[in-house]
Design an enzyme around this catalytic site. Structure first.
Site, PDB file in Angstrom:
ATOM      1  N   SER A 571       0.850  -1.052   0.085  1.00  0.00           N
ATOM      2  CA  SER A 571      -0.127   0.057   0.166  1.00  0.00           C
ATOM      3  C   SER A 571       0.781   1.444   0.043  1.00  0.00           C
ATOM      4  CB  SER A 571      -1.015   0.074   1.098  1.00  0.00           C
ATOM      5  OG  SER A 571      -1.988   0.957   0.973  1.00  0.00           O
ATOM      6  N   ASP A 656      -8.584  -5.208  -6.395  1.00  0.00           N
ATOM      7  CA  ASP A 656      -7.918  -3.959  -5.441  1.00  0.00           C
ATOM      8  C   ASP A 656      -8.802  -2.768  -6.156  1.00  0.00           C
ATOM      9  OD1 ASP A 656      -7.040  -2.089  -4.038  1.00  0.00           O
ATOM     10  OD2 ASP A 656      -4.934  -2.771  -4.050  1.00  0.00           O
ATOM     11  N   HIS A 688      -7.247  -5.646  -1.919  1.00  0.00           N
ATOM     12  CA  HIS A 688      -5.956  -4.936  -1.571  1.00  0.00           C
ATOM     13  C   HIS A 688      -5.172  -5.841  -0.577  1.00  0.00           C
ATOM     14  CE1 HIS A 688      -3.984  -0.984  -1.146  1.00  0.00           C
ATOM     15  NE2 HIS A 688      -3.933  -1.140  -0.069  1.00  0.00           N
TER      16      HIS A 688
END
Length: 715
Positions: A571, A656, A688
């Site tokens: 991320s 995602d 994600h």
């Protein structure tokens, strides 16, 4: 550890012949997944061992405080499935019993009927059973599934969450094209997290006569708003009043573009008898501390005080800032006054519960890298009193609930997954001594050797003190040299505490003979508001200097092989990897980026929650007069590909919708076109995160194969 060990551990896992399951027990839906026994070569963690661990979930204490019901989820790599079951134990942790053994997962146990029954979820409906698991009975027949539920205090009604249709399908517009797969979209928030938004959660209220749940009323009937809020909200965003006559619910009454750019949710009070609703955040503006505070950010998770005179909730001040300071707001329902009860707390209030006397709270918050429990008086804000710390240690507390003179809490660390603990609320001036109640994975830990976790304080380039976690391999030998990994945390404003992860697990990295350096760089909560906020609009600035300072300082140690350093993250951590790949000055020999931002201009347009991009990036890239935004986009990692010189592994999930998978594909393509060794791991069915067991094992194997290839010298 040899690479082949990672490939062969699946065969070493067998189902235990325990009370959880029998290894030969199957149903029409396949084998039941239960607690697993493992073998561990050399006492080292492997991916298969991680997935063999039971995962503690929700818990609930009986009204008399004598028993605790809780859930555990088990996973099977072979079956690529999970299974959740319900246990019950005495309040001291003794006499632990498995209550459910059906093929369906069963969850969310709640004591009802004065503790004589346990209500729970199974196959999308509400059921009840005796506390010994007998006399199972279905209570609801709700069209669709029940996502979560709460019985009213008098148990005459039940509040539950279920999905309702949102928006029009193509077949609604063109009935003759009922098999068309195309979607016609005319506003934002058409996708969220990992789904195309075609349904939203609504709260329903239904009568309950003790035997059946009756016909339900949608509190938000014909309103196109979510409650609880996606993607992670649950029944904690709803609350019953002690008199069972009112419901407080969390809602952001916005759709489309307005929703996409705003975090302004509110707490609403619904009167059960009249059906009338009032906004507690906007209708009541009298605030002894700050007259103009209109609660314009996230307002979530309401709880009534036991005496019914107050209602509390977690509140952020600024609209569009999802990582704003999470305060604890209280509304005096008689005086119609709001106040921030935790005004002297320098970090987020993460969870909280009222005291039985309605005179204060027990809460959790992160400070200096650990999440601890605190006691706060209802009126301490008047004297600017900070909460009193109850617990201490290298661990993080998660959920908390009150049972008499003790708290029942989940706790984890970098060396142990969640277990349930009992924490006394009265103590003699020293920190409270917690008692561990569950030992779900003791049979696994007993066969493993964990690496040592050390906290260091390192001086940054601007003269600040930065906490950095260092995790050492098992059987660490200071006379040897070890390849070392810089771990880049996501968020970007998530705490790097004593967390346990089934993917980004420091102990499995250490078990593969890597030292891990995990700095609490600029942007993380737990070090004051200024430190937390320093990252917004400055992704390529001080936070990156903090990363390099941490790895440079630890690399001075004689046991660190500074010629074989790696850098990994997901991320924002993935963004960090892509950015550092163009700025590391040959420090690193391998990179791994998972779900990271590569091209920030595309990210600004692709991500679904536009408030995040607006706040953290400073604005739109086309706003040439916005200096903050222009600095952000000038620091996009894709602009520095010409400086890439190091092997890189890019990982991403195609479901995602927070950071689209084309970011990893573009980074991989760029590396290959520049002649840099690169690999791409794409998961078509993951978001994600990586949630499926076999994908999780594949992730770990790919991760360590890549690191070993570049960071471990060939013998």
């Amino acid at each position: 550890m040899k690479k082949t060990d990672l490939m062969t551990m699946t065969a070493a896992i067998a189902l235990a012949t325990s009370s959880c399951t029998a290894p030969d027990k199957t149903t029409d839906e396949g084998p039941i997944i239960g607690r697993q026994e493992i073998t561990a070569d050399n006492g080292r963690m492997t991916p298969e061992i991680l997935w063999a661990m039971g995962r503690i979930g929700s818990s609930n204490v009986s009204p008399d405080g004598k028993q605790i019901a809780y859930t555990v989820s088990y996973y099977s790599v072979k079956e690529n499935k999970s299974h959740t079951v319900i246990y019950v134990m005495n309040a001291d942790g003794s006499d632990n019993k498995l209550l459910t053994s059906s093929a369906a997962s069963e969850s969310e146990p709640v004591w009802i009927k004065k503790g004589s029954k346990l209500a729970f979820l199974s196959k999308g409906q509400i059921w009840e059973m005796n506390p010994d698991g007998t006399e199972r009975k279905q209570l609801s027949e709700i069209e669709g599934n029940v996502d979560g539920f709460k019985f009213s205090p008098d148990e005459s009604k039940v509040l539950f969450v279920s999905q309702v249709k949102y928006g029009k399908r193509t077949a609604d517009i063109y009935p003759d094209l009922d098999k068309a797969s195309g979607k016609i979209i005319d506003d934002l928030m058409y996708k969220h997290w990992d789904e195309w938004v075609e349904s939203i959660p609504h709260p329903f209220i239904a009568p309950f006569d003790g035997n059946k749940v009756g016909e339900a009323t949608d509190i938000l009937k014909d309103e196109p708003y979510e409650s609880p809020m996606k993607p992670f909200g649950g029944v904690e965003q709803l609350a019953w009043s002690p008199a069972s006559d009112k419901i407080a619910y969390t809602c952001r009454k916005k759709t489309g573009l307005a929703y996409a750019v705003s975090t302004d949710s509110d707490i609403y009070l619904y009167d059960v008898a009249s059906g009338k609703t009032e906004n507690l955040c906007k209708d009541y503006t009298a605030n002894p501390q700050k007259k103009d505070d209109k609660n314009e950010g996230y307002d979530i998770n309401p709880q009534f005080s036991p005496d019914g005179k107050f209602i509390a909730w977690q509140s952020m001040e600024h609209d569009g800032y999802e990582s704003d300071l999470n305060r604890l707001y209280v509304l005096d329902l008689e005086k119609k006054e709001k106040f921030n009860a935790a005004s002297a707390f320098e970090t987020n209030v993460d969870t909280y519960v009222w005291t039985p006397a309605s005179d204060g709270f027990y809460l959790t918050g992160t400070w200096h890298g650990t999440e601890q429990i605190y006691r706060l008086g209802l009126n301490d804000w008047k004297d600017s009193k900070a909460p009193v710390k109850i617990t201490e240690g290298l661990h993080d507390y998660g959920s908390i609930s009150l049972s008499g003179d003790r708290l029942i809490a989940t706790r984890h660390s970098m060396s142990q997954a969640d277990e349930i603990y009992s924490v006394p609320v009265e103590f003699d001036g020293n920190f409270a001594k917690a008692t561990q109640l569950t030992n779900e994975n003791k049979h696994i830990y007993d066969k493993l050797e964990m690496g040592r976790v050390e906290e260091r304080w390192i001086k940054t380039t601007d003269g600040k003190d930065m906490l950095t976690w260092v995790i050492y391999p098992p059987q660490f030998d200071p006379q040897k040299k070890y390849p070392t990994l810089l771990y880049c945390e996501g968020g970007p404003q998530s705490p790097l505490g004593q967390f346990w992860s089934y993917r980004w697990n420091f102990q499995i990295m250490a078990a593969n003979d890597y030292i891990i350096v995990a700095p609490c760089r600029r942007g993380m909560p737990g070090f004051g508001v200024e430190w937390n906020e320093a990252i917004s609009g400055d992704y390529g600035g001080q936070c990156m200097r903090d990363y390099l300072t941490a790895i440079d300082e630890v690399a001075k140690e004689p046991f660190v092989d500074k010629d074989h350093l790696g850098c990994v993250g997901a991320s924002f951590g993935g963004f960090s990897v892509y950015w550092l790949a163009g700025h590391h000055n040959k420090r690193f020999k391998a990179f791994i980026a998972h779900d990271g931002i590569f091209n920030m201009e595309m990210q600004y347009l692709e991500t679904e929650e536009k408030w995040f991009a607006n706040w953290d990036m400073g604005g739109a890239f086309w706003d040439k007069n916005n200096a903050t935004a222009q600095r952000t986009f000038a620091n996009s990692p894709h602009r520095f590909v010409d400086k890439w010189d190091t092997p890189i592994l890019c990982i991403h999930g195609e479901k995602d919708y927070r950071i689209l998978a084309n970011q990893a594909m573009a980074a991989f393509d760029a590396a290959k076109m520049r002649g840099i060794p690169a690999e791409l791991l794409i998961f078509p069915d993951e978001n994600h995160w990586v949630l499926q067991p076999q994908n999780g094992v594949l992730w770990q194997r790919t991760f360590f194969n890549w690191l070993d290839r570049w960071l471990k010298p060939k013998e």
